[in-house]
Scaffold this active site. Structure first.
Site, PDB file in Angstrom:
ATOM      1  N   ASN A  19       0.845  -1.202   0.000  1.00  0.00           N
ATOM      2  CA  ASN A  19       0.000   0.000   0.000  1.00  0.00           C
ATOM      3  C   ASN A  19       0.875   1.245   0.000  1.00  0.00           C
ATOM      4  O   ASN A  19       1.750   1.313  -0.898  1.00  0.00           O
ATOM      5  CB  ASN A  19      -1.148  -0.037   1.009  1.00  0.00           C
ATOM      6  CG  ASN A  19      -0.841  -0.251   2.453  1.00  0.00           C
ATOM      7  OD1 ASN A  19      -0.325  -1.274   2.848  1.00  0.00           O
ATOM      8  ND2 ASN A  19      -1.182   0.726   3.278  1.00  0.00           N
ATOM      9  N   ASP A  20       0.689   2.194   0.860  1.00  0.00           N
ATOM     10  CA  ASP A  20       1.269   3.541   0.704  1.00  0.00           C
ATOM     11  C   ASP A  20       2.765   3.600   0.368  1.00  0.00           C
ATOM     12  O   ASP A  20       3.559   2.851   0.954  1.00  0.00           O
ATOM     13  CB  ASP A  20       1.134   4.326   2.019  1.00  0.00           C
ATOM     14  CG  ASP A  20      -0.217   4.199   2.652  1.00  0.00           C
ATOM     15  OD1 ASP A  20      -1.134   3.671   2.010  1.00  0.00           O
ATOM     16  OD2 ASP A  20      -0.352   4.618   3.815  1.00  0.00           O
ATOM     17  N   GLN A  36       4.498   0.403   2.255  1.00  0.00           N
ATOM     18  CA  GLN A  36       3.775  -0.447   3.211  1.00  0.00           C
ATOM     19  C   GLN A  36       3.653  -1.832   2.593  1.00  0.00           C
ATOM     20  O   GLN A  36       3.172  -1.983   1.465  1.00  0.00           O
ATOM     21  CB  GLN A  36       2.382   0.132   3.457  1.00  0.00           C
ATOM     22  CG  GLN A  36       2.374   1.338   4.363  1.00  0.00           C
ATOM     23  CD  GLN A  36       2.650   0.950   5.802  1.00  0.00           C
ATOM     24  OE1 GLN A  36       1.780   0.462   6.491  1.00  0.00           O
ATOM     25  NE2 GLN A  36       3.866   1.180   6.261  1.00  0.00           N
ATOM     26  N   TYR A  79       3.842   1.374  10.426  1.00  0.00           N
ATOM     27  CA  TYR A  79       2.907   2.083   9.549  1.00  0.00           C
ATOM     28  C   TYR A  79       3.620   3.190   8.768  1.00  0.00           C
ATOM     29  O   TYR A  79       4.826   3.397   8.903  1.00  0.00           O
ATOM     30  CB  TYR A  79       1.762   2.658  10.398  1.00  0.00           C
ATOM     31  CG  TYR A  79       0.619   1.679  10.624  1.00  0.00           C
ATOM     32  CD1 TYR A  79       0.761   0.318  10.350  1.00  0.00           C
ATOM     33  CD2 TYR A  79      -0.614   2.120  11.096  1.00  0.00           C
ATOM     34  CE1 TYR A  79      -0.295  -0.565  10.543  1.00  0.00           C
ATOM     35  CE2 TYR A  79      -1.677   1.236  11.290  1.00  0.00           C
ATOM     36  CZ  TYR A  79      -1.508  -0.104  11.009  1.00  0.00           C
ATOM     37  OH  TYR A  79      -2.553  -0.971  11.203  1.00  0.00           O
ATOM     38  N   ARG A 137      -1.208   9.329  13.047  1.00  0.00           N
ATOM     39  CA  ARG A 137      -0.178   8.589  12.295  1.00  0.00           C
ATOM     40  C   ARG A 137       0.303   9.308  11.038  1.00  0.00           C
ATOM     41  O   ARG A 137      -0.205  10.331  10.655  1.00  0.00           O
ATOM     42  CB  ARG A 137      -0.720   7.204  11.915  1.00  0.00           C
ATOM     43  CG  ARG A 137      -2.025   7.198  11.144  1.00  0.00           C
ATOM     44  CD  ARG A 137      -2.459   5.758  10.835  1.00  0.00           C
ATOM     45  NE  ARG A 137      -3.790   5.709  10.249  1.00  0.00           N
ATOM     46  CZ  ARG A 137      -4.911   5.553  10.930  1.00  0.00           C
ATOM     47  NH1 ARG A 137      -4.876   5.437  12.233  1.00  0.00           N
ATOM     48  NH2 ARG A 137      -6.071   5.526  10.315  1.00  0.00           N
ATOM     49  N   ASP A 138       1.277   8.686  10.400  1.00  0.00           N
ATOM     50  CA  ASP A 138       1.815   9.048   9.092  1.00  0.00           C
ATOM     51  C   ASP A 138       2.630  10.355   9.115  1.00  0.00           C
ATOM     52  O   ASP A 138       2.297  11.323   8.414  1.00  0.00           O
ATOM     53  CB  ASP A 138       0.683   9.135   8.036  1.00  0.00           C
ATOM     54  CG  ASP A 138      -0.240   7.921   8.076  1.00  0.00           C
ATOM     55  OD1 ASP A 138       0.242   6.835   8.457  1.00  0.00           O
ATOM     56  OD2 ASP A 138      -1.428   8.051   7.727  1.00  0.00           O
TER      57      ASP A 138
HETATM   58  C1  FRU Z   1      -3.257   4.728   4.526  1.00  0.00           C
HETATM   59  C2  FRU Z   1      -2.962   4.005   5.847  1.00  0.00           C
HETATM   60  C3  FRU Z   1      -2.143   4.866   6.781  1.00  0.00           C
HETATM   61  C4  FRU Z   1      -1.439   3.857   7.640  1.00  0.00           C
HETATM   62  C5  FRU Z   1      -1.181   2.745   6.658  1.00  0.00           C
HETATM   63  C6  FRU Z   1      -1.214   1.361   7.227  1.00  0.00           C
HETATM   64  O1  FRU Z   1      -3.514   3.843   3.469  1.00  0.00           O
HETATM   65  O2  FRU Z   1      -4.166   3.602   6.462  1.00  0.00           O
HETATM   66  O3  FRU Z   1      -2.880   5.831   7.505  1.00  0.00           O
HETATM   67  O4  FRU Z   1      -0.281   4.340   8.214  1.00  0.00           O
HETATM   68  O5  FRU Z   1      -2.156   2.856   5.638  1.00  0.00           O
HETATM   69  O6  FRU Z   1      -0.835   0.424   6.265  1.00  0.00           O
END
Ligand code: FRU
Length: 460
Positions: A19-20, A36, A79, A137-138
């Site tokens: 993912n991200d 991710q 994350y 987060r993030d």
């Molecule tokens: C966005 C998210 C973030 C988090 C991550 C977890 O897609 O939900 O907020 O850090 O993915 O995989």
């Protein structure tokens, strides 16, 4: 694995779920694209940072795991987060997720690498400030104009509404919470914020999320941007609302959690996760595959009349190969490329706006509806077979640039003023593109997209 689904020139791991984009940086002569990653399964049950590196943004090396959950504070997931080079070391900031006994605890953490191979965890650098729930987060870090470093973090206020937090550090290691930079009344969470200067203006990227706070579950989310006035000295935005004055980052189906960084020649480059699939879509899409999801193409950002535009980075044009032959009749242009990977560019030379592009016997379709001044993009849903459509208001179309990979399309309209990104489920064995409308008032160019090996052969 299906040759048709696995992408040719988009970043995706060999197995598991991506993912991200995370920690995007230029470090010691290489581009670092962390992401991710669930390396075990094609679902969201586990998260670490995987890594791709490249010297030229074209030829990528998949490096496997980089930062894994091995501490109490990140045991339920390393994350999303960002990277910044400080004193020739790559500082990586991420959210440590701990869900002991089902109770979420988030910590902003630091891990440092001197060589891009060994990662030294430095522990928690910021605990969740009092004003927020554990949906915090993030972290995205950037250098201040005047002093030290800033960090924006996505969060949820104690009243259940979304917000973005601002933190500051003199050295990148010791961090202080400064305050709430922006707030929402309409959304319950803001994921993956990014704040940067572009052509003299501050641009805020953010991903508003609607949540059911009782069930603590996400309902919907999308990616947006807003031009903001950031008063760095006082750590405030002039307009702190995240509910208005924003625009969508993408008009298509699959685009989320974009992150940007500066290339060594000063370009602001963006990668995003090319997905907004739900669980069922993920399952069906990847049934024959070892992995699921990919990044968007890297895109360069720029501003045009207060609008954020995106265009494919110029390096990508080195991948363009031979022109693909087409049959042209009065109102129709059609081609049968050997592969689903191609570049198609249409430039309007005449007055007429009429346009329709059909891909692979109806897998996808683009149409310009002159009466409504809108461009539509449709694809066939691979779960139930229905046709789903997205559209964007466009006064007139002058140029469409389409980058097609085995199972995706990215459409850059009018030099990147609007972009549609989407995964396409390949069904047809016979790639075919038909353009109809006022084709004699258009210049159409279609090219093969070479894979890197072929490009190397051509060079030598
Ligand atoms: C966005 C998210 C973030 C988090 C991550 C977890 O897609 O939900 O907020 O850090 O993915 O995989």
């Amino acid at each position: 694995m299906s040759e048709m689904i696995r992408q040719q020139y988009h970043l995706e791991p060999d197995k598991g779920l991506l993912n991200d984009p995370n920690g995007l940086s230029w470090f010691q002569g290489k581009y670092y694209v962390f992401f991710q990653w669930n390396r075990f399964e094609k679902n969201h049950s586990y998260k670490e940072w995987g890594l791709f590196t490249s010297e030229d943004l074209l030829k990528w090396k998949f490096e496997g795991s980089a930062v894994i959950p091995d501490q109490e504070y990140d045991r339920d997931g390393v994350y999303s987060g960002s990277g910044y080079v400080i004193d020739n070391q790559l500082y990586l900031f991420y959210t440590g997720n701990n869900k002991k006994d089902g109770k979420r605890k988030s910590s902003q953490c630091l891990v440092v690498t001197k060589d891009g191979r060994r990662y030294q965890k430095k522990g928690i650098i910021l605990k969740t400030p009092e004003e927020y729930t554990e949906h915090f987060r993030d972290p995205k870090v950037f250098q201040g104009k005047h002093s030290g470093y800033y960090m924006v973090v996505g969060g949820q206020q104690k009243n259940g509404k979304g917000a973005i937090a601002l933190c500051h550090s003199d050295d990148g290691e010791t961090w202080n919470y400064q305050g709430m930079l922006a707030v929402s009344e309409q959304y319950e969470m803001m994921e993956c914020p990014d704040l940067f200067l572009l052509d003299g203006r501050y641009v805020l990227l953010f991903n508003p999320q609607k949540r059911d706070n009782t069930a603590d579950e996400p309902i919907l989310s999308f990616s947006a941007y807003k031009l903001v006035e950031f008063d760095e000295e006082n750590g405030i935005f002039r307009d702190a609302s995240l509910d208005d004055g924003f625009e969508l980052m993408d008009a298509g189906f699959d685009f989320y959690a974009p992150q940007t960084f500066l290339s060594p020649d000063g370009r602001r480059i963006l990668f995003a996760w090319m997905s907004r699939m739900d669980d069922e879509q993920e399952k069906v899409f990847s049934r024959t595959e070892l992995n699921i999801h990919c990044m968007t193409l890297p895109r360069e950002l720029f501003l045009q009349e207060e609008k954020l535009c995106q265009k494919p980075i110029r390096e990508l044009y080195h991948l363009l190969g031979q022109e693909i032959a087409a049959v042209c009749e009065k109102h129709e242009w059609s081609a049968q490329p050997a592969k689903r990977t191609f570049y198609l560019c249409l430039r309007r030379t005449g007055e007429e706006q009429k346009l329709n592009i059909l891909f692979h016997q109806g897998e996808a379709e683009i149409a310009y509806i002159s009466e409504e001044k809108k461009l539509t993009f449709s694809r066939r849903n691979w779960v139930d077979g229905t046709v789903e459509t997205k559209s964007a208001a466009i006064d007139e179309w002058n140029e469409l640039e389409i980058w097609s990979d085995h199972s995706s399309m990215e459409i850059f309209v009018n030099g990147g003023q609007v972009v549609f990104s989407a995964r396409i489920f390949p069904k047809s064995q016979k790639p075919e593109v038909t353009v109809s409308g006022s084709t004699n008032g258009m210049k159409i160019e279609m090219r093969e997209i070479m894979n890197m090996d072929k490009r190397e052969e051509q060079k030598s």
